[in-house]
Design a protein around this motif. Structure first.
Motif, mmCIF file in Angstrom:
data_model
loop_
_atom_site.group_PDB
_atom_site.id
_atom_site.type_symbol
_atom_site.label_atom_id
_atom_site.label_comp_id
_atom_site.label_asym_id
_atom_site.label_seq_id
_atom_site.Cartn_x
_atom_site.Cartn_y
_atom_site.Cartn_z
ATOM 1 N N ARG A 176 -20.463 13.456 31.179
ATOM 2 C CA ARG A 176 -20.249 13.632 32.572
ATOM 3 C C ARG A 176 -19.184 12.894 33.362
ATOM 4 N NH1 ARG A 176 -25.379 13.219 30.742
ATOM 5 N NH2 ARG A 176 -27.151 13.423 31.893
ATOM 6 N N ALA A 177 -18.690 13.777 34.137
ATOM 7 C CA ALA A 177 -17.498 13.449 34.715
ATOM 8 C C ALA A 177 -17.471 12.169 35.346
ATOM 9 C CB ALA A 177 -17.159 14.599 35.764
ATOM 10 N N GLN A 178 -18.552 11.785 35.829
ATOM 11 C CA GLN A 178 -18.738 10.433 36.624
ATOM 12 C C GLN A 178 -18.134 9.336 35.874
ATOM 13 O OE1 GLN A 178 -22.469 9.171 37.932
ATOM 14 N NE2 GLN A 178 -22.062 8.072 39.520
ATOM 15 N N ASP A 179 -18.292 9.441 34.497
ATOM 16 C CA ASP A 179 -17.996 8.346 33.513
ATOM 17 C C ASP A 179 -16.401 8.015 33.524
ATOM 18 O OD1 ASP A 179 -20.760 7.961 33.248
ATOM 19 O OD2 ASP A 179 -20.839 9.138 31.393
ATOM 20 N N GLY A 180 -15.699 9.178 33.624
ATOM 21 C CA GLY A 180 -14.376 9.041 33.216
ATOM 22 C C GLY A 180 -13.534 8.996 34.720
ATOM 23 N N LEU A 181 -14.317 8.991 36.048
ATOM 24 C CA LEU A 181 -13.473 9.156 37.119
ATOM 25 C C LEU A 181 -12.685 8.039 37.571
ATOM 26 C CD1 LEU A 181 -13.752 11.243 39.239
ATOM 27 C CD2 LEU A 181 -15.509 10.175 40.557
ATOM 28 N N MET A 182 -11.519 8.363 38.041
ATOM 29 C CA MET A 182 -10.607 7.414 38.494
ATOM 30 C C MET A 182 -10.104 7.526 39.804
ATOM 31 S SD MET A 182 -8.064 7.634 34.953
ATOM 32 C CE MET A 182 -7.876 9.572 35.153
ATOM 33 N N PHE A 183 -10.528 6.456 40.660
ATOM 34 C CA PHE A 183 -10.001 6.776 41.951
ATOM 35 C C PHE A 183 -8.650 5.738 42.337
ATOM 36 C CE2 PHE A 183 -14.658 6.624 41.841
ATOM 37 C CZ PHE A 183 -15.015 7.454 42.855
ATOM 38 N N GLY A 184 -8.178 6.200 43.603
ATOM 39 C CA GLY A 184 -6.931 5.653 43.827
ATOM 40 C C GLY A 184 -5.354 6.283 43.340
ATOM 41 N N GLY A 185 -5.884 7.535 42.840
ATOM 42 C CA GLY A 185 -4.604 8.481 41.970
ATOM 43 C C GLY A 185 -3.881 9.078 43.340
ATOM 44 N N GLN A 186 -2.462 9.346 43.015
ATOM 45 C CA GLN A 186 -1.851 10.131 43.845
ATOM 46 C C GLN A 186 -2.338 11.462 44.390
ATOM 47 O OE1 GLN A 186 2.031 11.534 42.534
ATOM 48 N NE2 GLN A 186 3.069 11.049 44.488
ATOM 49 N N ASN A 187 -2.903 12.441 43.341
ATOM 50 C CA ASN A 187 -3.492 13.559 43.604
ATOM 51 C C ASN A 187 -4.560 13.428 44.434
ATOM 52 O OD1 ASN A 187 -1.844 15.159 41.958
ATOM 53 N ND2 ASN A 187 -2.809 14.586 39.922
ATOM 54 N N LEU A 188 -5.544 12.399 44.306
ATOM 55 C CA LEU A 188 -6.643 12.191 45.397
ATOM 56 C C LEU A 188 -6.186 11.819 46.628
ATOM 57 C CD1 LEU A 188 -9.149 10.222 42.827
ATOM 58 C CD2 LEU A 188 -9.222 12.537 43.915
ATOM 59 N N LEU A 189 -5.445 10.967 46.917
ATOM 60 C CA LEU A 189 -4.898 10.420 48.034
ATOM 61 C C LEU A 189 -4.349 11.654 49.074
ATOM 62 C CD1 LEU A 189 -3.588 6.889 47.397
ATOM 63 C CD2 LEU A 189 -5.889 7.611 48.291
ATOM 64 N N LEU A 190 -3.327 12.590 48.148
ATOM 65 C CA LEU A 190 -2.827 13.558 48.860
ATOM 66 C C LEU A 190 -3.808 14.750 49.363
ATOM 67 C CD1 LEU A 190 0.325 13.821 46.654
ATOM 68 C CD2 LEU A 190 0.071 13.036 48.983
ATOM 69 N N ALA A 191 -4.738 14.691 48.464
ATOM 70 C CA ALA A 191 -5.909 15.721 48.691
ATOM 71 C C ALA A 191 -6.466 15.165 50.083
ATOM 72 C CB ALA A 191 -6.826 15.917 47.522
ATOM 73 N N TYR A 192 -6.926 13.747 50.139
ATOM 74 C CA TYR A 192 -7.560 13.253 51.146
ATOM 75 C C TYR A 192 -6.563 13.518 52.674
ATOM 76 C CZ TYR A 192 -10.243 9.732 54.119
ATOM 77 O OH TYR A 192 -10.944 9.121 54.829
ATOM 78 N N ARG A 193 -5.290 13.293 52.386
ATOM 79 C CA ARG A 193 -4.572 13.440 53.501
ATOM 80 C C ARG A 193 -4.368 15.053 53.817
ATOM 81 N NH1 ARG A 193 0.267 9.471 54.796
ATOM 82 N NH2 ARG A 193 -0.008 10.578 56.343
ATOM 83 N N GLY A 194 -4.830 15.766 52.923
ATOM 84 C CA GLY A 194 -4.682 17.210 53.285
ATOM 85 C C GLY A 194 -5.919 18.022 53.776
ATOM 86 N N GLY A 195 -6.838 16.863 54.180
ATOM 87 C CA GLY A 195 -8.053 17.453 54.746
ATOM 88 C C GLY A 195 -9.158 17.579 53.882
#
Length: 438
Positions: A176-195
């Motif tokens: 399950r992807a939920q078990d290995g999920l890592m928050f706060g990464g650069q790609n995640l934050l840039l995606a969030y700022r991209g809409g």
């Protein structure tokens, strides 16, 4: 000869050169003065010049701008967007076009929008920009991979059951992807700022990849409330000629999984039709064996009408397509190489089509991928249909429920699909806060 002027005695090419320089200087002076006049004549907006603030506050006290209204939504007397979220500040948005996604995506509001609580109001002038529902990004390794060439920053690839026996400690469990999920990464934050206010990611693997999860890329860590939107979204399987194991072996294994007995809870739910099955397959010849599941393929246009009749959804993960393997030799590249793109060919056949991306670092460009599909549709798509490719169509394809909280994204100075537009804020009901960006 003694009375001739210096201008007359100069060679012809020098006279022409001096005349050209004089003309350029004159045009520059006129352009400078006209530009100064135009810029000084345009109205300058600033927060200090906003008039009748109290009137705007009273008129825009609450808003019902949710693309998928939950039960009993229409009988409410006020919005619950900021209920029990004490860290949310008030925000007044001026001069905006708001796509609420109500009335099947055709309701558009213009003017001022106030999302407020008691206290100070932050004022944002969108300069003719737009406010639309947040996009949903479908990327295989987003949140599981940070630096691809550094293993210590990645979740890693899941064990391929076709390569050998699984470790006994795993039993019949599916990753399950939920078990290995890592928050706060650069790609995640840039995606969030991209809409992108929602991301759906699945583990990386060769055959049985695992169960995807939906989460908020703007969450700082897993303990943030509503950081995980949907724990288990769909079961992902890949069938490819590039695998070490033959295609016939992969098909036999998948058939045994779907029509066998026992196994993981998610696999049993797939057999009952409760959980969505996503098959990543390129070749059209393999499609007939998987009708009834959600697919991601490059040759889907060859069987578009059969796919629509079977009620199968297709997720297109490359907006600008090119053939890189033998399986992709019959792709529909789209304009200017072909008249139609894969997205429009499938939509015209009645297929539910969504947009995704392949690489985690491209999640920030989801809106531009949708914009490219809009641009290459030769007028078949309007902006509402294009927006659905990365919102409602994607959620329908993967079986994500629509009753979950919805977010709004504010774009400065243009349309969501334009390069000039910039994300300046996210009104997040999911996280219970409003994020303003510089």
């Amino acid at each position: 000869m003694g009375n001739s002027s210096p201008w007359a005695t100069r060679p012809p090419f020098r006279r022409w050169a001096h005349l050209a320089l004089f003309t350029i200087a004159l045009v520059s002076i006129v352009f400078f003065h006209s530009s100064t006049f135009i810029s000084s004549a345009l109205p300058q907006s600033s927060p200090q010049e906003i008039a009748h603030r109290s009137q705007i506050l009273s008129e825009c006290a609450y808003i019902h701008a949710k693309p998928g209204p939950p039960p009993n939504f229409h009988v409410r007397t006020q919005s619950d967007r900021y209920a029990d979220s004490g860290n949310t500040t008030s925000v007044l948005v001026r001069n905006a076009t708001i796509w609420t996604a109500a009335d099947n995506g055709h309701e558009i509001l213009t003017g001022n929008l106030l999302m407020h609580r008691d206290g100070v109001v932050d004022i944002v002038d969108l300069e003719g920009g737009t406010i639309i529902p947040g996009l949903t990004s479908f990327v295989a390794p987003l949140g599981l991979v940070e630096i691809r060439l550094e293993p210590s920053t990645n979740d890693g690839r899941v064990h391929n059951p076709l390569d050998g026996d699984l470790p006994a400690v795993l039993g019949k469990t599916i990753m399950r992807a939920q078990d290995g999920l890592m928050f706060g990464g650069q790609n995640l934050l840039l995606a969030y700022r991209g809409g992108d206010t929602t991301a759906i990611t699945a583990p990386s693997g060769a055959f049985l990849r695992g169960v995807s999860t939906a989460f908020s890329p703007g969450a700082a860590h897993a303990r943030v409330e509503n950081a995980s939107v949907v724990d288990e979204v769909a079961l992902h399987v890949a069938v490819s000629m590039s695998s070490k194991v033959g295609v016939s072996t992969q098909v036999a294994a998948l058939r045994n999984m779907l029509f066998g007995e026992g196994g993981d809870k998610v696999l049993r739910c797939v057999r009952k039709g409760i959980t969505t099955l996503v098959v990543d397959v390129e070749s059209a010849e393999l499609w007939r064996r998987y009708f009834g599941s959600r697919m991601r393929a490059t040759e889907a246009h060859l069987l578009a009408h059969e796919i629509a009749k079977a009620g199968v959804s297709v997720i297109v993960t490359e907006s600008k397509r090119f053939s890189s393997t033998w399986e992709q030799r019959r792709i529909l590249s789209g304009p200017p190489i072909t008249q139609e793109s894969l997205v429009t060919a499938l939509l015209k056949a009645g297929v539910n089509v969504a947009i995704g991306v392949v690489d985690e670092y491209n999640a920030r460009n989801t809106r531009f991928g949708v914009g490219w599909s809009l641009l290459t549709s030769n007028g078949y798509l309007d902006r509402t249909m294009a927006l659905a490719l990365a919102t409602t169509n994607l959620e329908k394809a993967l079986g994500v429920p629509r009753e979950r909280p919805q977010d709004l994204v504010a774009y400065l100075g243009g349309d969501v699909f334009e390069f000039e537009a910039k994300v300046v804020g996210v009104i997040s009901e999911t996280l219970g806060r409003t994020d303003l960006f510089e």
